[in-house]
Design an enzyme around this catalytic site. Structure first.
Site, PDB file in Angstrom:
ATOM      1  N   ARG A   1       0.843  -1.195   0.000  1.00  0.00           N
ATOM      2  CA  ARG A   1       0.000   0.000   0.000  1.00  0.00           C
ATOM      3  C   ARG A   1       0.886   1.257   0.000  1.00  0.00           C
ATOM      4  NH1 ARG A   1      -0.959   4.924   1.810  1.00  0.00           N
ATOM      5  NH2 ARG A   1      -0.323   4.250   3.900  1.00  0.00           N
ATOM      6  N   ASP A   2       1.466   1.563   1.131  1.00  0.00           N
ATOM      7  CA  ASP A   2       2.275   2.773   1.253  1.00  0.00           C
ATOM      8  C   ASP A   2       3.440   2.756   0.269  1.00  0.00           C
ATOM      9  OD1 ASP A   2       3.470   5.080   2.127  1.00  0.00           O
ATOM     10  OD2 ASP A   2       3.749   4.455   4.186  1.00  0.00           O
TER      11      ASP A   2
ATOM     12  N   HIS B   1       5.157   3.800  12.905  1.00  0.00           N
ATOM     13  CA  HIS B   1       5.403   3.730  11.457  1.00  0.00           C
ATOM     14  C   HIS B   1       6.482   4.758  11.116  1.00  0.00           C
ATOM     15  CE1 HIS B   1       3.776   3.693   7.134  1.00  0.00           C
ATOM     16  NE2 HIS B   1       4.636   4.686   7.136  1.00  0.00           N
TER      17      HIS B   1
ATOM     18  N   HIS C   1       9.758   6.321   8.767  1.00  0.00           N
ATOM     19  CA  HIS C   1      10.432   6.422   7.480  1.00  0.00           C
ATOM     20  C   HIS C   1      11.922   6.637   7.759  1.00  0.00           C
ATOM     21  CE1 HIS C   1       7.001   7.191   4.451  1.00  0.00           C
ATOM     22  NE2 HIS C   1       6.544   6.484   5.450  1.00  0.00           N
TER      23      HIS C   1
ATOM     24  N   CYS D   1      10.334   9.171  -0.666  1.00  0.00           N
ATOM     25  CA  CYS D   1       9.823  10.355   0.026  1.00  0.00           C
ATOM     26  C   CYS D   1       9.492  11.378  -1.060  1.00  0.00           C
ATOM     27  CB  CYS D   1      10.859  10.917   0.992  1.00  0.00           C
ATOM     28  SG  CYS D   1      10.326  12.475   1.716  1.00  0.00           S
TER      29      CYS D   1
ATOM     30  N   ASN E   1       9.829   4.418   3.627  1.00  0.00           N
ATOM     31  CA  ASN E   1       9.559   3.508   4.746  1.00  0.00           C
ATOM     32  C   ASN E   1      10.807   2.751   5.185  1.00  0.00           C
ATOM     33  OD1 ASN E   1       6.455   3.394   4.952  1.00  0.00           O
ATOM     34  ND2 ASN E   1       6.807   3.150   2.759  1.00  0.00           N
TER      35      ASN E   1
END
Lengths: 315, 315
Positions: free
Chosen positions: A17-18, A209, A211, A242, A251
């Protein structure tokens, strides 16, 4: 660093997803399914599997309903999906997801830029989202974007995180993710936010979560562990990128996180070698190098022959 | 992670030696000098500036003597150079270096592969090296490669590090670097080795040199800090690579380390913005993307406009 860490943590894989959301390529449903099934075989038990967002806005995830229809379901695997609005939640519920994730941003400018509405309005949407999901067996999860700092406004006040999390708990959300959307988290901020939430809202499980945009992703995971957190989100191969920083990664990487946790004596239930194989397949499917380190270097006790070394040094 | 860290640490920039050694391109002396002077202007005060090794073996550093002749010397800047043998040490002393670094490997196979001799022979060489330098004002430093694990033999026993470090102290070495040449260090091993050295050889300052090959470089720095270490080596832009792992990075990145230390409240005396500018120049000179994160993303409180975000998200 010398604290006792939790013996076991849960990793939620967000690459599909991300991660995919940042890729220019549409990965066919069949390939997404192959990755998902291979990750389940490797021991991953939680996924942010897709997003029920407008296919126009995020074409990479236009196959959300197809994916959910065709994936092999298992009682011990949780498939969560993001939903940006009531329509998305309805589609997610129809698609029989295990968990709905609804989100807003900790800062006003990021919320308006990302969701095109005020935080007040988003909070109202989240109350309605909770009403839609209530009474079903679907788990209800909230995420706060830019929870450790905003690329437009700078620092985010701890009080703002407290205010939003308190509202989510009142609305009936069963868990919350603090998202470090642009890599602004630091160990100090992680400890501060986690300590506050565990003190003020002890019944609300917290997921972190991170990054790796500024190279501190792993350090923040270790701080999360030291603060007692047992749930982290990461992305296969470290995909994600990013949007604001070409060249910087997004991530934190699932394999690298699992490898580090293993070395810290923290169990994830995931088979690292199998995970790295899936990451390599992911790299092949996407057609460009992924930022994951362990998928390329192997685990720390990987042995090389002297011949391999001389060959590598000579190249 | 919640420990008190030292208020100030020293960073030794190794990009011009350990970093360049892995590059295919020869960087002209003039460009090396420009980088070195810019780094000094940014506040860097210690360098592993070059290596007095055979120009055939390492053509990238064939200009070691020229570099030392032409660099602007300052009383508050230490220029160290690696020397693999007696001839190298003599050249380094003639070139008026501030510090000579002599090294061997913690494992027999790595030492034989890297230096083409046994550890016993290398130890004898190091005794002779100490004799050559004794009586001069030049600082004498020892480095142990693969101090946290060997890519050929696997784990390296703590007793081996103790044996080698004890010998170095006896020979008159004034400092020691534990090198994590292929990214096998873990927080547990860092703590174990540092605690042992501080207990057994309290008079011997310890420097830590990590690689980020498996994504744990920064976590190991934080463990080093927590264990009381105030001297770390890193590489501008994170250059260096890992000969055994195409796609995996090498040395930890100087800007990312300085940025993290700042966020932990640890002073390095280095101006991060100026440092990132030098890293970008380095990237331009080398002609390929460097793995450094902060040089691309900017420091955590870098502000973006909404227009920049929309532009980035639309690309």
């Amino acid at each position: 660093m010398s604290e006792t860490y939790p013996p076991r943590v849960t990793i939620t894989e967000v690459g599909l997803r991300d991660g995919l959301q940042m890729e220019s390529k549409f990965l066919p449903t069949e390939q997404k399914l192959r990755l998902l099934h291979a990750l389940i075989d490797a021991g991953v038990r939680r996924f942010e599997a897709t997003s029920f967002v407008s296919p126009r806005a995020v074409p990479q995830l236009a196959d959300a309903a197809d994916l959910m229809r065709e994936v092999k379901r298992r009682g011990d695997v949780t498939l969560a999906a993001l939903a940006p609005n009531a329509k998305g939640i309805e589609r997610a519920l129809q698609a029989n997801v295990d968990e709905v994730v609804v989100f807003l941003s900790a800062s006003e400018t990021h919320n308006r830029t990302n969701l095109n509405r005020s935080r007040a309005r988003s909070l109202e949407d989240m109350r309605e989202a909770a009403e839609l999901v209530r009474g079903t067996s679907v788990h209800l999860h909230a995420a706060i974007a830019v929870a450790f700092g905003c690329p437009f406004e700078g620092e985010v006040a701890l009080e703002e995180i407290e205010r939003l999390a308190t509202a989510f708990a009142e609305f009936g959300f069963q868990g919350i993710t603090l998202g470090d959307s642009t890599g602004m988290a630091t160990p100090r901020l992680v400890k501060q936010r986690v300590d506050m939430l565990r003190h003020k809202l002890p019944g609300l499980p917290v997921t972190l979560h991170f990054h790796n945009t500024r190279g501190m992703g792993m350090v923040n995971v270790v701080q999360g562990l030291a603060s007692g957190i047992t749930s982290f989100e990461s992305s296969l191969g470290g995909i994600g990128g990013c949007p604001f920083a070409p060249g910087a990664t997004g991530n934190i990487c699932t394999e690298d996180t699992v490898h580090m946790l293993q070395e810290l004596g923290v169990d994830t239930g995931i088979d690292l070698a199998a995970l790295c194989e899936v990451a390599k397949e992911f790299e092949n499917l996407l057609g460009h190098p992924l930022p994951g380190q362990v998928m390329h270097a192997g685990p720390r006790l990987r042995r090389f022959t002297v011949e391999e070394a001389l060959c590598a040094l000579g190249s």
